[in-house]
Write a protein that holds these residues in place. Sequence first.
Motif, PDB file in Angstrom:
ATOM      1  N   UNK A 116       6.974   9.698 -22.320  1.00 31.46           N
ATOM      2  CA  UNK A 116       6.369  10.236 -20.975  1.00 31.46           C
ATOM      3  C   UNK A 116       6.660   9.750 -19.838  1.00 31.46           C
ATOM      4  N   UNK A 117       7.333   8.594 -19.756  1.00 30.49           N
ATOM      5  CA  UNK A 117       7.731   7.984 -18.631  1.00 30.49           C
ATOM      6  C   UNK A 117       9.134   8.323 -18.167  1.00 30.49           C
ATOM      7  N   UNK A 118       9.427   8.486 -16.737  1.00 30.86           N
ATOM      8  CA  UNK A 118      10.710   8.588 -16.223  1.00 30.86           C
ATOM      9  C   UNK A 118      11.337   7.338 -15.755  1.00 30.86           C
ATOM     10  N   UNK A 119      12.346   6.837 -16.617  1.00 28.33           N
ATOM     11  CA  UNK A 119      13.079   5.624 -16.335  1.00 28.33           C
ATOM     12  C   UNK A 119      14.205   5.854 -15.468  1.00 28.33           C
ATOM     13  N   UNK A 120      14.319   4.690 -14.735  1.00 27.26           N
ATOM     14  CA  UNK A 120      15.474   4.489 -13.892  1.00 27.26           C
ATOM     15  C   UNK A 120      16.139   3.198 -14.056  1.00 27.26           C
ATOM     16  N   UNK A 121      17.382   3.315 -14.114  1.00 30.41           N
ATOM     17  CA  UNK A 121      18.231   1.925 -14.191  1.00 30.41           C
ATOM     18  C   UNK A 121      18.050   1.057 -12.874  1.00 30.41           C
ATOM     19  N   UNK A 122      17.367  -0.085 -12.902  1.00 29.52           N
ATOM     20  CA  UNK A 122      17.474  -1.071 -11.686  1.00 29.52           C
ATOM     21  C   UNK A 122      18.546  -1.714 -11.579  1.00 29.52           C
ATOM     22  N   UNK A 123      19.332  -2.347 -12.777  1.00 29.64           N
ATOM     23  CA  UNK A 123      20.479  -3.074 -12.769  1.00 29.64           C
ATOM     24  C   UNK A 123      21.078  -3.152 -14.075  1.00 29.64           C
ATOM     25  N   UNK A 124      22.282  -3.687 -14.082  1.00 29.27           N
ATOM     26  CA  UNK A 124      22.713  -4.045 -15.288  1.00 29.27           C
ATOM     27  C   UNK A 124      22.932  -5.565 -15.447  1.00 29.27           C
ATOM     28  N   UNK A 125      22.611  -6.003 -16.886  1.00 34.75           N
ATOM     29  CA  UNK A 125      22.607  -7.482 -16.850  1.00 34.75           C
ATOM     30  C   UNK A 125      22.942  -7.876 -18.396  1.00 34.75           C
ATOM     31  N   UNK A 126      22.683  -9.039 -18.645  1.00 31.47           N
ATOM     32  CA  UNK A 126      22.710  -9.565 -19.998  1.00 31.47           C
ATOM     33  C   UNK A 126      23.837  -9.284 -20.828  1.00 31.47           C
ATOM     34  N   UNK A 127      24.383  -7.937 -20.944  1.00 30.60           N
ATOM     35  CA  UNK A 127      25.582  -7.952 -21.682  1.00 30.60           C
ATOM     36  C   UNK A 127      26.140  -6.466 -21.074  1.00 30.60           C
ATOM     37  N   UNK A 128      27.870  -6.335 -21.252  1.00 32.20           N
ATOM     38  CA  UNK A 128      27.957  -5.265 -20.482  1.00 32.20           C
ATOM     39  C   UNK A 128      27.336  -3.844 -21.071  1.00 32.20           C
ATOM     40  N   UNK A 129      26.770  -2.863 -20.303  1.00 28.94           N
ATOM     41  CA  UNK A 129      26.317  -1.885 -20.587  1.00 28.94           C
ATOM     42  C   UNK A 129      24.545  -1.696 -20.888  1.00 28.94           C
ATOM     43  N   UNK A 130      24.100  -3.108 -20.676  1.00 31.80           N
ATOM     44  CA  UNK A 130      22.560  -3.372 -20.924  1.00 31.80           C
ATOM     45  C   UNK A 130      22.150  -3.159 -19.553  1.00 31.80           C
ATOM     46  N   UNK A 131      21.514  -1.839 -19.654  1.00 30.54           N
ATOM     47  CA  UNK A 131      20.799  -1.475 -18.546  1.00 30.54           C
ATOM     48  C   UNK A 131      19.135  -1.564 -18.366  1.00 30.54           C
ATOM     49  N   UNK A 167      20.128  -1.866 -26.507  1.00 27.73           N
ATOM     50  CA  UNK A 167      21.124  -2.749 -26.733  1.00 27.73           C
ATOM     51  C   UNK A 167      22.322  -1.723 -26.988  1.00 27.73           C
ATOM     52  N   UNK A 168      23.538  -2.351 -26.070  1.00 26.60           N
ATOM     53  CA  UNK A 168      24.775  -1.351 -26.211  1.00 26.60           C
ATOM     54  C   UNK A 168      25.512  -1.968 -27.320  1.00 26.60           C
ATOM     55  N   UNK A 191      34.890   6.337 -18.469  1.00 25.46           N
ATOM     56  CA  UNK A 191      34.933   6.042 -16.892  1.00 25.46           C
ATOM     57  C   UNK A 191      33.875   6.495 -16.119  1.00 25.46           C
ATOM     58  N   UNK A 192      32.821   5.557 -15.769  1.00 20.03           N
ATOM     59  CA  UNK A 192      32.665   3.961 -16.080  1.00 20.03           C
ATOM     60  C   UNK A 192      32.359   3.906 -17.634  1.00 20.03           C
ATOM     61  N   UNK A 193      32.649   2.734 -18.182  1.00 17.87           N
ATOM     62  CA  UNK A 193      32.340   2.363 -19.439  1.00 17.87           C
ATOM     63  C   UNK A 193      30.846   2.261 -19.860  1.00 17.87           C
ATOM     64  N   UNK A 194      30.133   1.897 -18.823  1.00 16.50           N
ATOM     65  CA  UNK A 194      28.611   1.815 -18.845  1.00 16.50           C
ATOM     66  C   UNK A 194      28.048   3.248 -18.848  1.00 16.50           C
ATOM     67  N   UNK A 195      27.455   3.825 -19.859  1.00 19.67           N
ATOM     68  CA  UNK A 195      26.810   5.037 -19.763  1.00 19.67           C
ATOM     69  C   UNK A 195      25.884   5.224 -18.608  1.00 19.67           C
TER      70      UNK A 195
END
Length: 210
Positions: A116-131, A167-168, A191-195
């Motif tokens: 039910x929540x609308x999520x938004x990507x704040x930043x990428x970290x930990x691993x490539x593509x981990x949003x 987890x990507x 392009x870009x690799x991160x979805x």
Amino acid sequence: MTCILPAGERAFLVDLDSEADVLTFTEALTRSTPVGVEDFLPAARTVLVTCSPTADLTYVRQCLNYLEQSKSAAIADAHSETDLLTISVRYDGPDLDDVAQSLGMTRSEVVAAHTGAMWRCAFIGFAPGFAYLTSGDTRLDVPRRTQSRTAVPAGSVALAAGYSAVYPRASPGGWQIIGSTDAVMWDLNATPPATVQPGRRVRFVDENQR
């Protein structure tokens, strides 16, 4: 109070007051990238802005200061429907029962809150593509596991510290796993690799309800 600090010879670290400010500033920077800015990387409370070797750093700093002062919450919410990514989830995670118990909710209520929540990507970290995905719903704020797993499968849908993530790729991890998905979050041929990029909206849907 926001600070714009030098970071090395050709970068600035914009230190903001809140995660919401980071989202808004990143959106403004995306829409109006100053000449000379080569890249920018948001984190939980900061944005690292890297400039090209020939950039006029005084000009860039003035632009960053202007963007910070003129940013508007309306800008951050001005996303088109094409920006929305829908991710189908099987809510079969090994931590789902523990999450429900710790929150005083049923499994179904956890799933309903997550979808039910609308999520938004704040930043990428930990691993490539981990949003790191954030929403305004604080009901799903659970701590990390007391003991991390040595291997978390790719596509695991998880919660921790008010964030949700997918987890990507297979990796160690300490987040609470509530489900799994076949969605590809990292593709070197794309392009870009991160979805999911910072600022992008994400909606989770229950695969069993489709």
